[in-house]
Design an enzyme around this catalytic site. Structure first.
Site, mmCIF file in Angstrom:
data_model
loop_
_atom_site.group_PDB
_atom_site.id
_atom_site.type_symbol
_atom_site.label_atom_id
_atom_site.label_comp_id
_atom_site.label_asym_id
_atom_site.label_seq_id
_atom_site.Cartn_x
_atom_site.Cartn_y
_atom_site.Cartn_z
ATOM 1 N N HIS A 70 0.837 -1.201 0.000
ATOM 2 C CA HIS A 70 0.000 0.000 0.000
ATOM 3 C C HIS A 70 0.878 1.260 0.000
ATOM 4 O O HIS A 70 0.652 2.187 -0.787
ATOM 5 C CB HIS A 70 -0.915 -0.016 1.226
ATOM 6 N N GLU A 71 1.885 1.269 0.866
ATOM 7 C CA GLU A 71 2.771 2.437 0.937
ATOM 8 C C GLU A 71 3.628 2.557 -0.317
ATOM 9 O O GLU A 71 3.940 3.664 -0.754
ATOM 10 C CB GLU A 71 3.649 2.372 2.193
ATOM 11 N N HIS A 74 1.725 4.502 -2.932
ATOM 12 C CA HIS A 74 1.894 5.947 -2.731
ATOM 13 C C HIS A 74 3.251 6.401 -3.282
ATOM 14 O O HIS A 74 3.343 7.397 -4.001
ATOM 15 C CB HIS A 74 1.849 6.306 -1.239
#
Length: 150
Positions: A70-71, A74
């Site tokens: 998920h990170e 980003h």
């Protein structure tokens, strides 16, 4: 799962980045013990990924890998100059393409323990409460029925 060192953590993040994004991770990643309500965060101004060490210790490996992916979504979108925030279409599409979770599950240590359970006599809805409720004063919010303690 035990807490990896900073070098092992960087190698893990780089390996996941190569596997799911076909790109190397070249910036910093470390554990931040001050994170309480989130699994991790990406700081665009510093190009740093911070991860919550409690998720390594309390959850399974797949949950922790999901937070890293998920990170990384980003991170890679920010590097490419695309929309990297939660509401952006590019971000949602990349989450779906890599199989990354939108949210992480709550930590077992952060879940509340409810001391009291009340059930509506009419509709059967169950209310969980930490504090005791005056059953003569309060009623069901759905059907206005009276409550009983379970």
């Amino acid at each position: 799962m035990k807490l990896p060192s900073d070098i092992e953590l960087f190698e893990l993040v780089d390996k996941l980045s190569l596997t799911y994004f076909n790109k190397h991770f070249i910036d910093k990643v470390y554990f931040n013990t001050r994170l309480r309500t989130t699994g991790g965060r990406y700081l665009p101004s510093k190009r740093v990924i911070e991860l919550n060490p409690k998720y390594v210790l309390e959850s399974n490996k797949e949950e922790f890998y999901g937070i890293i992916k998920h990170e990384l979504c980003h991170y890679h979108l920010h590097i490419e100059g695309k929309g990297y925030k939660h509401g952006d279409r590019d971000f949602k599409e990349l989450l779906k393409a890599t199989g990354s979770p939108r949210h992480c599950s709550p930590l077992p240590s952060q879940q509340r323990e409810y001391r009291y359970k009340y059930q509506c006599i009419q509709c059967g809805f169950v209310y969980k409460r930490v504090r005791k409720v005056n059953m003569r004063k309060y009623r069901c919010g759905k059907c206005r029925g009276s409550l009983k303690e379970i």
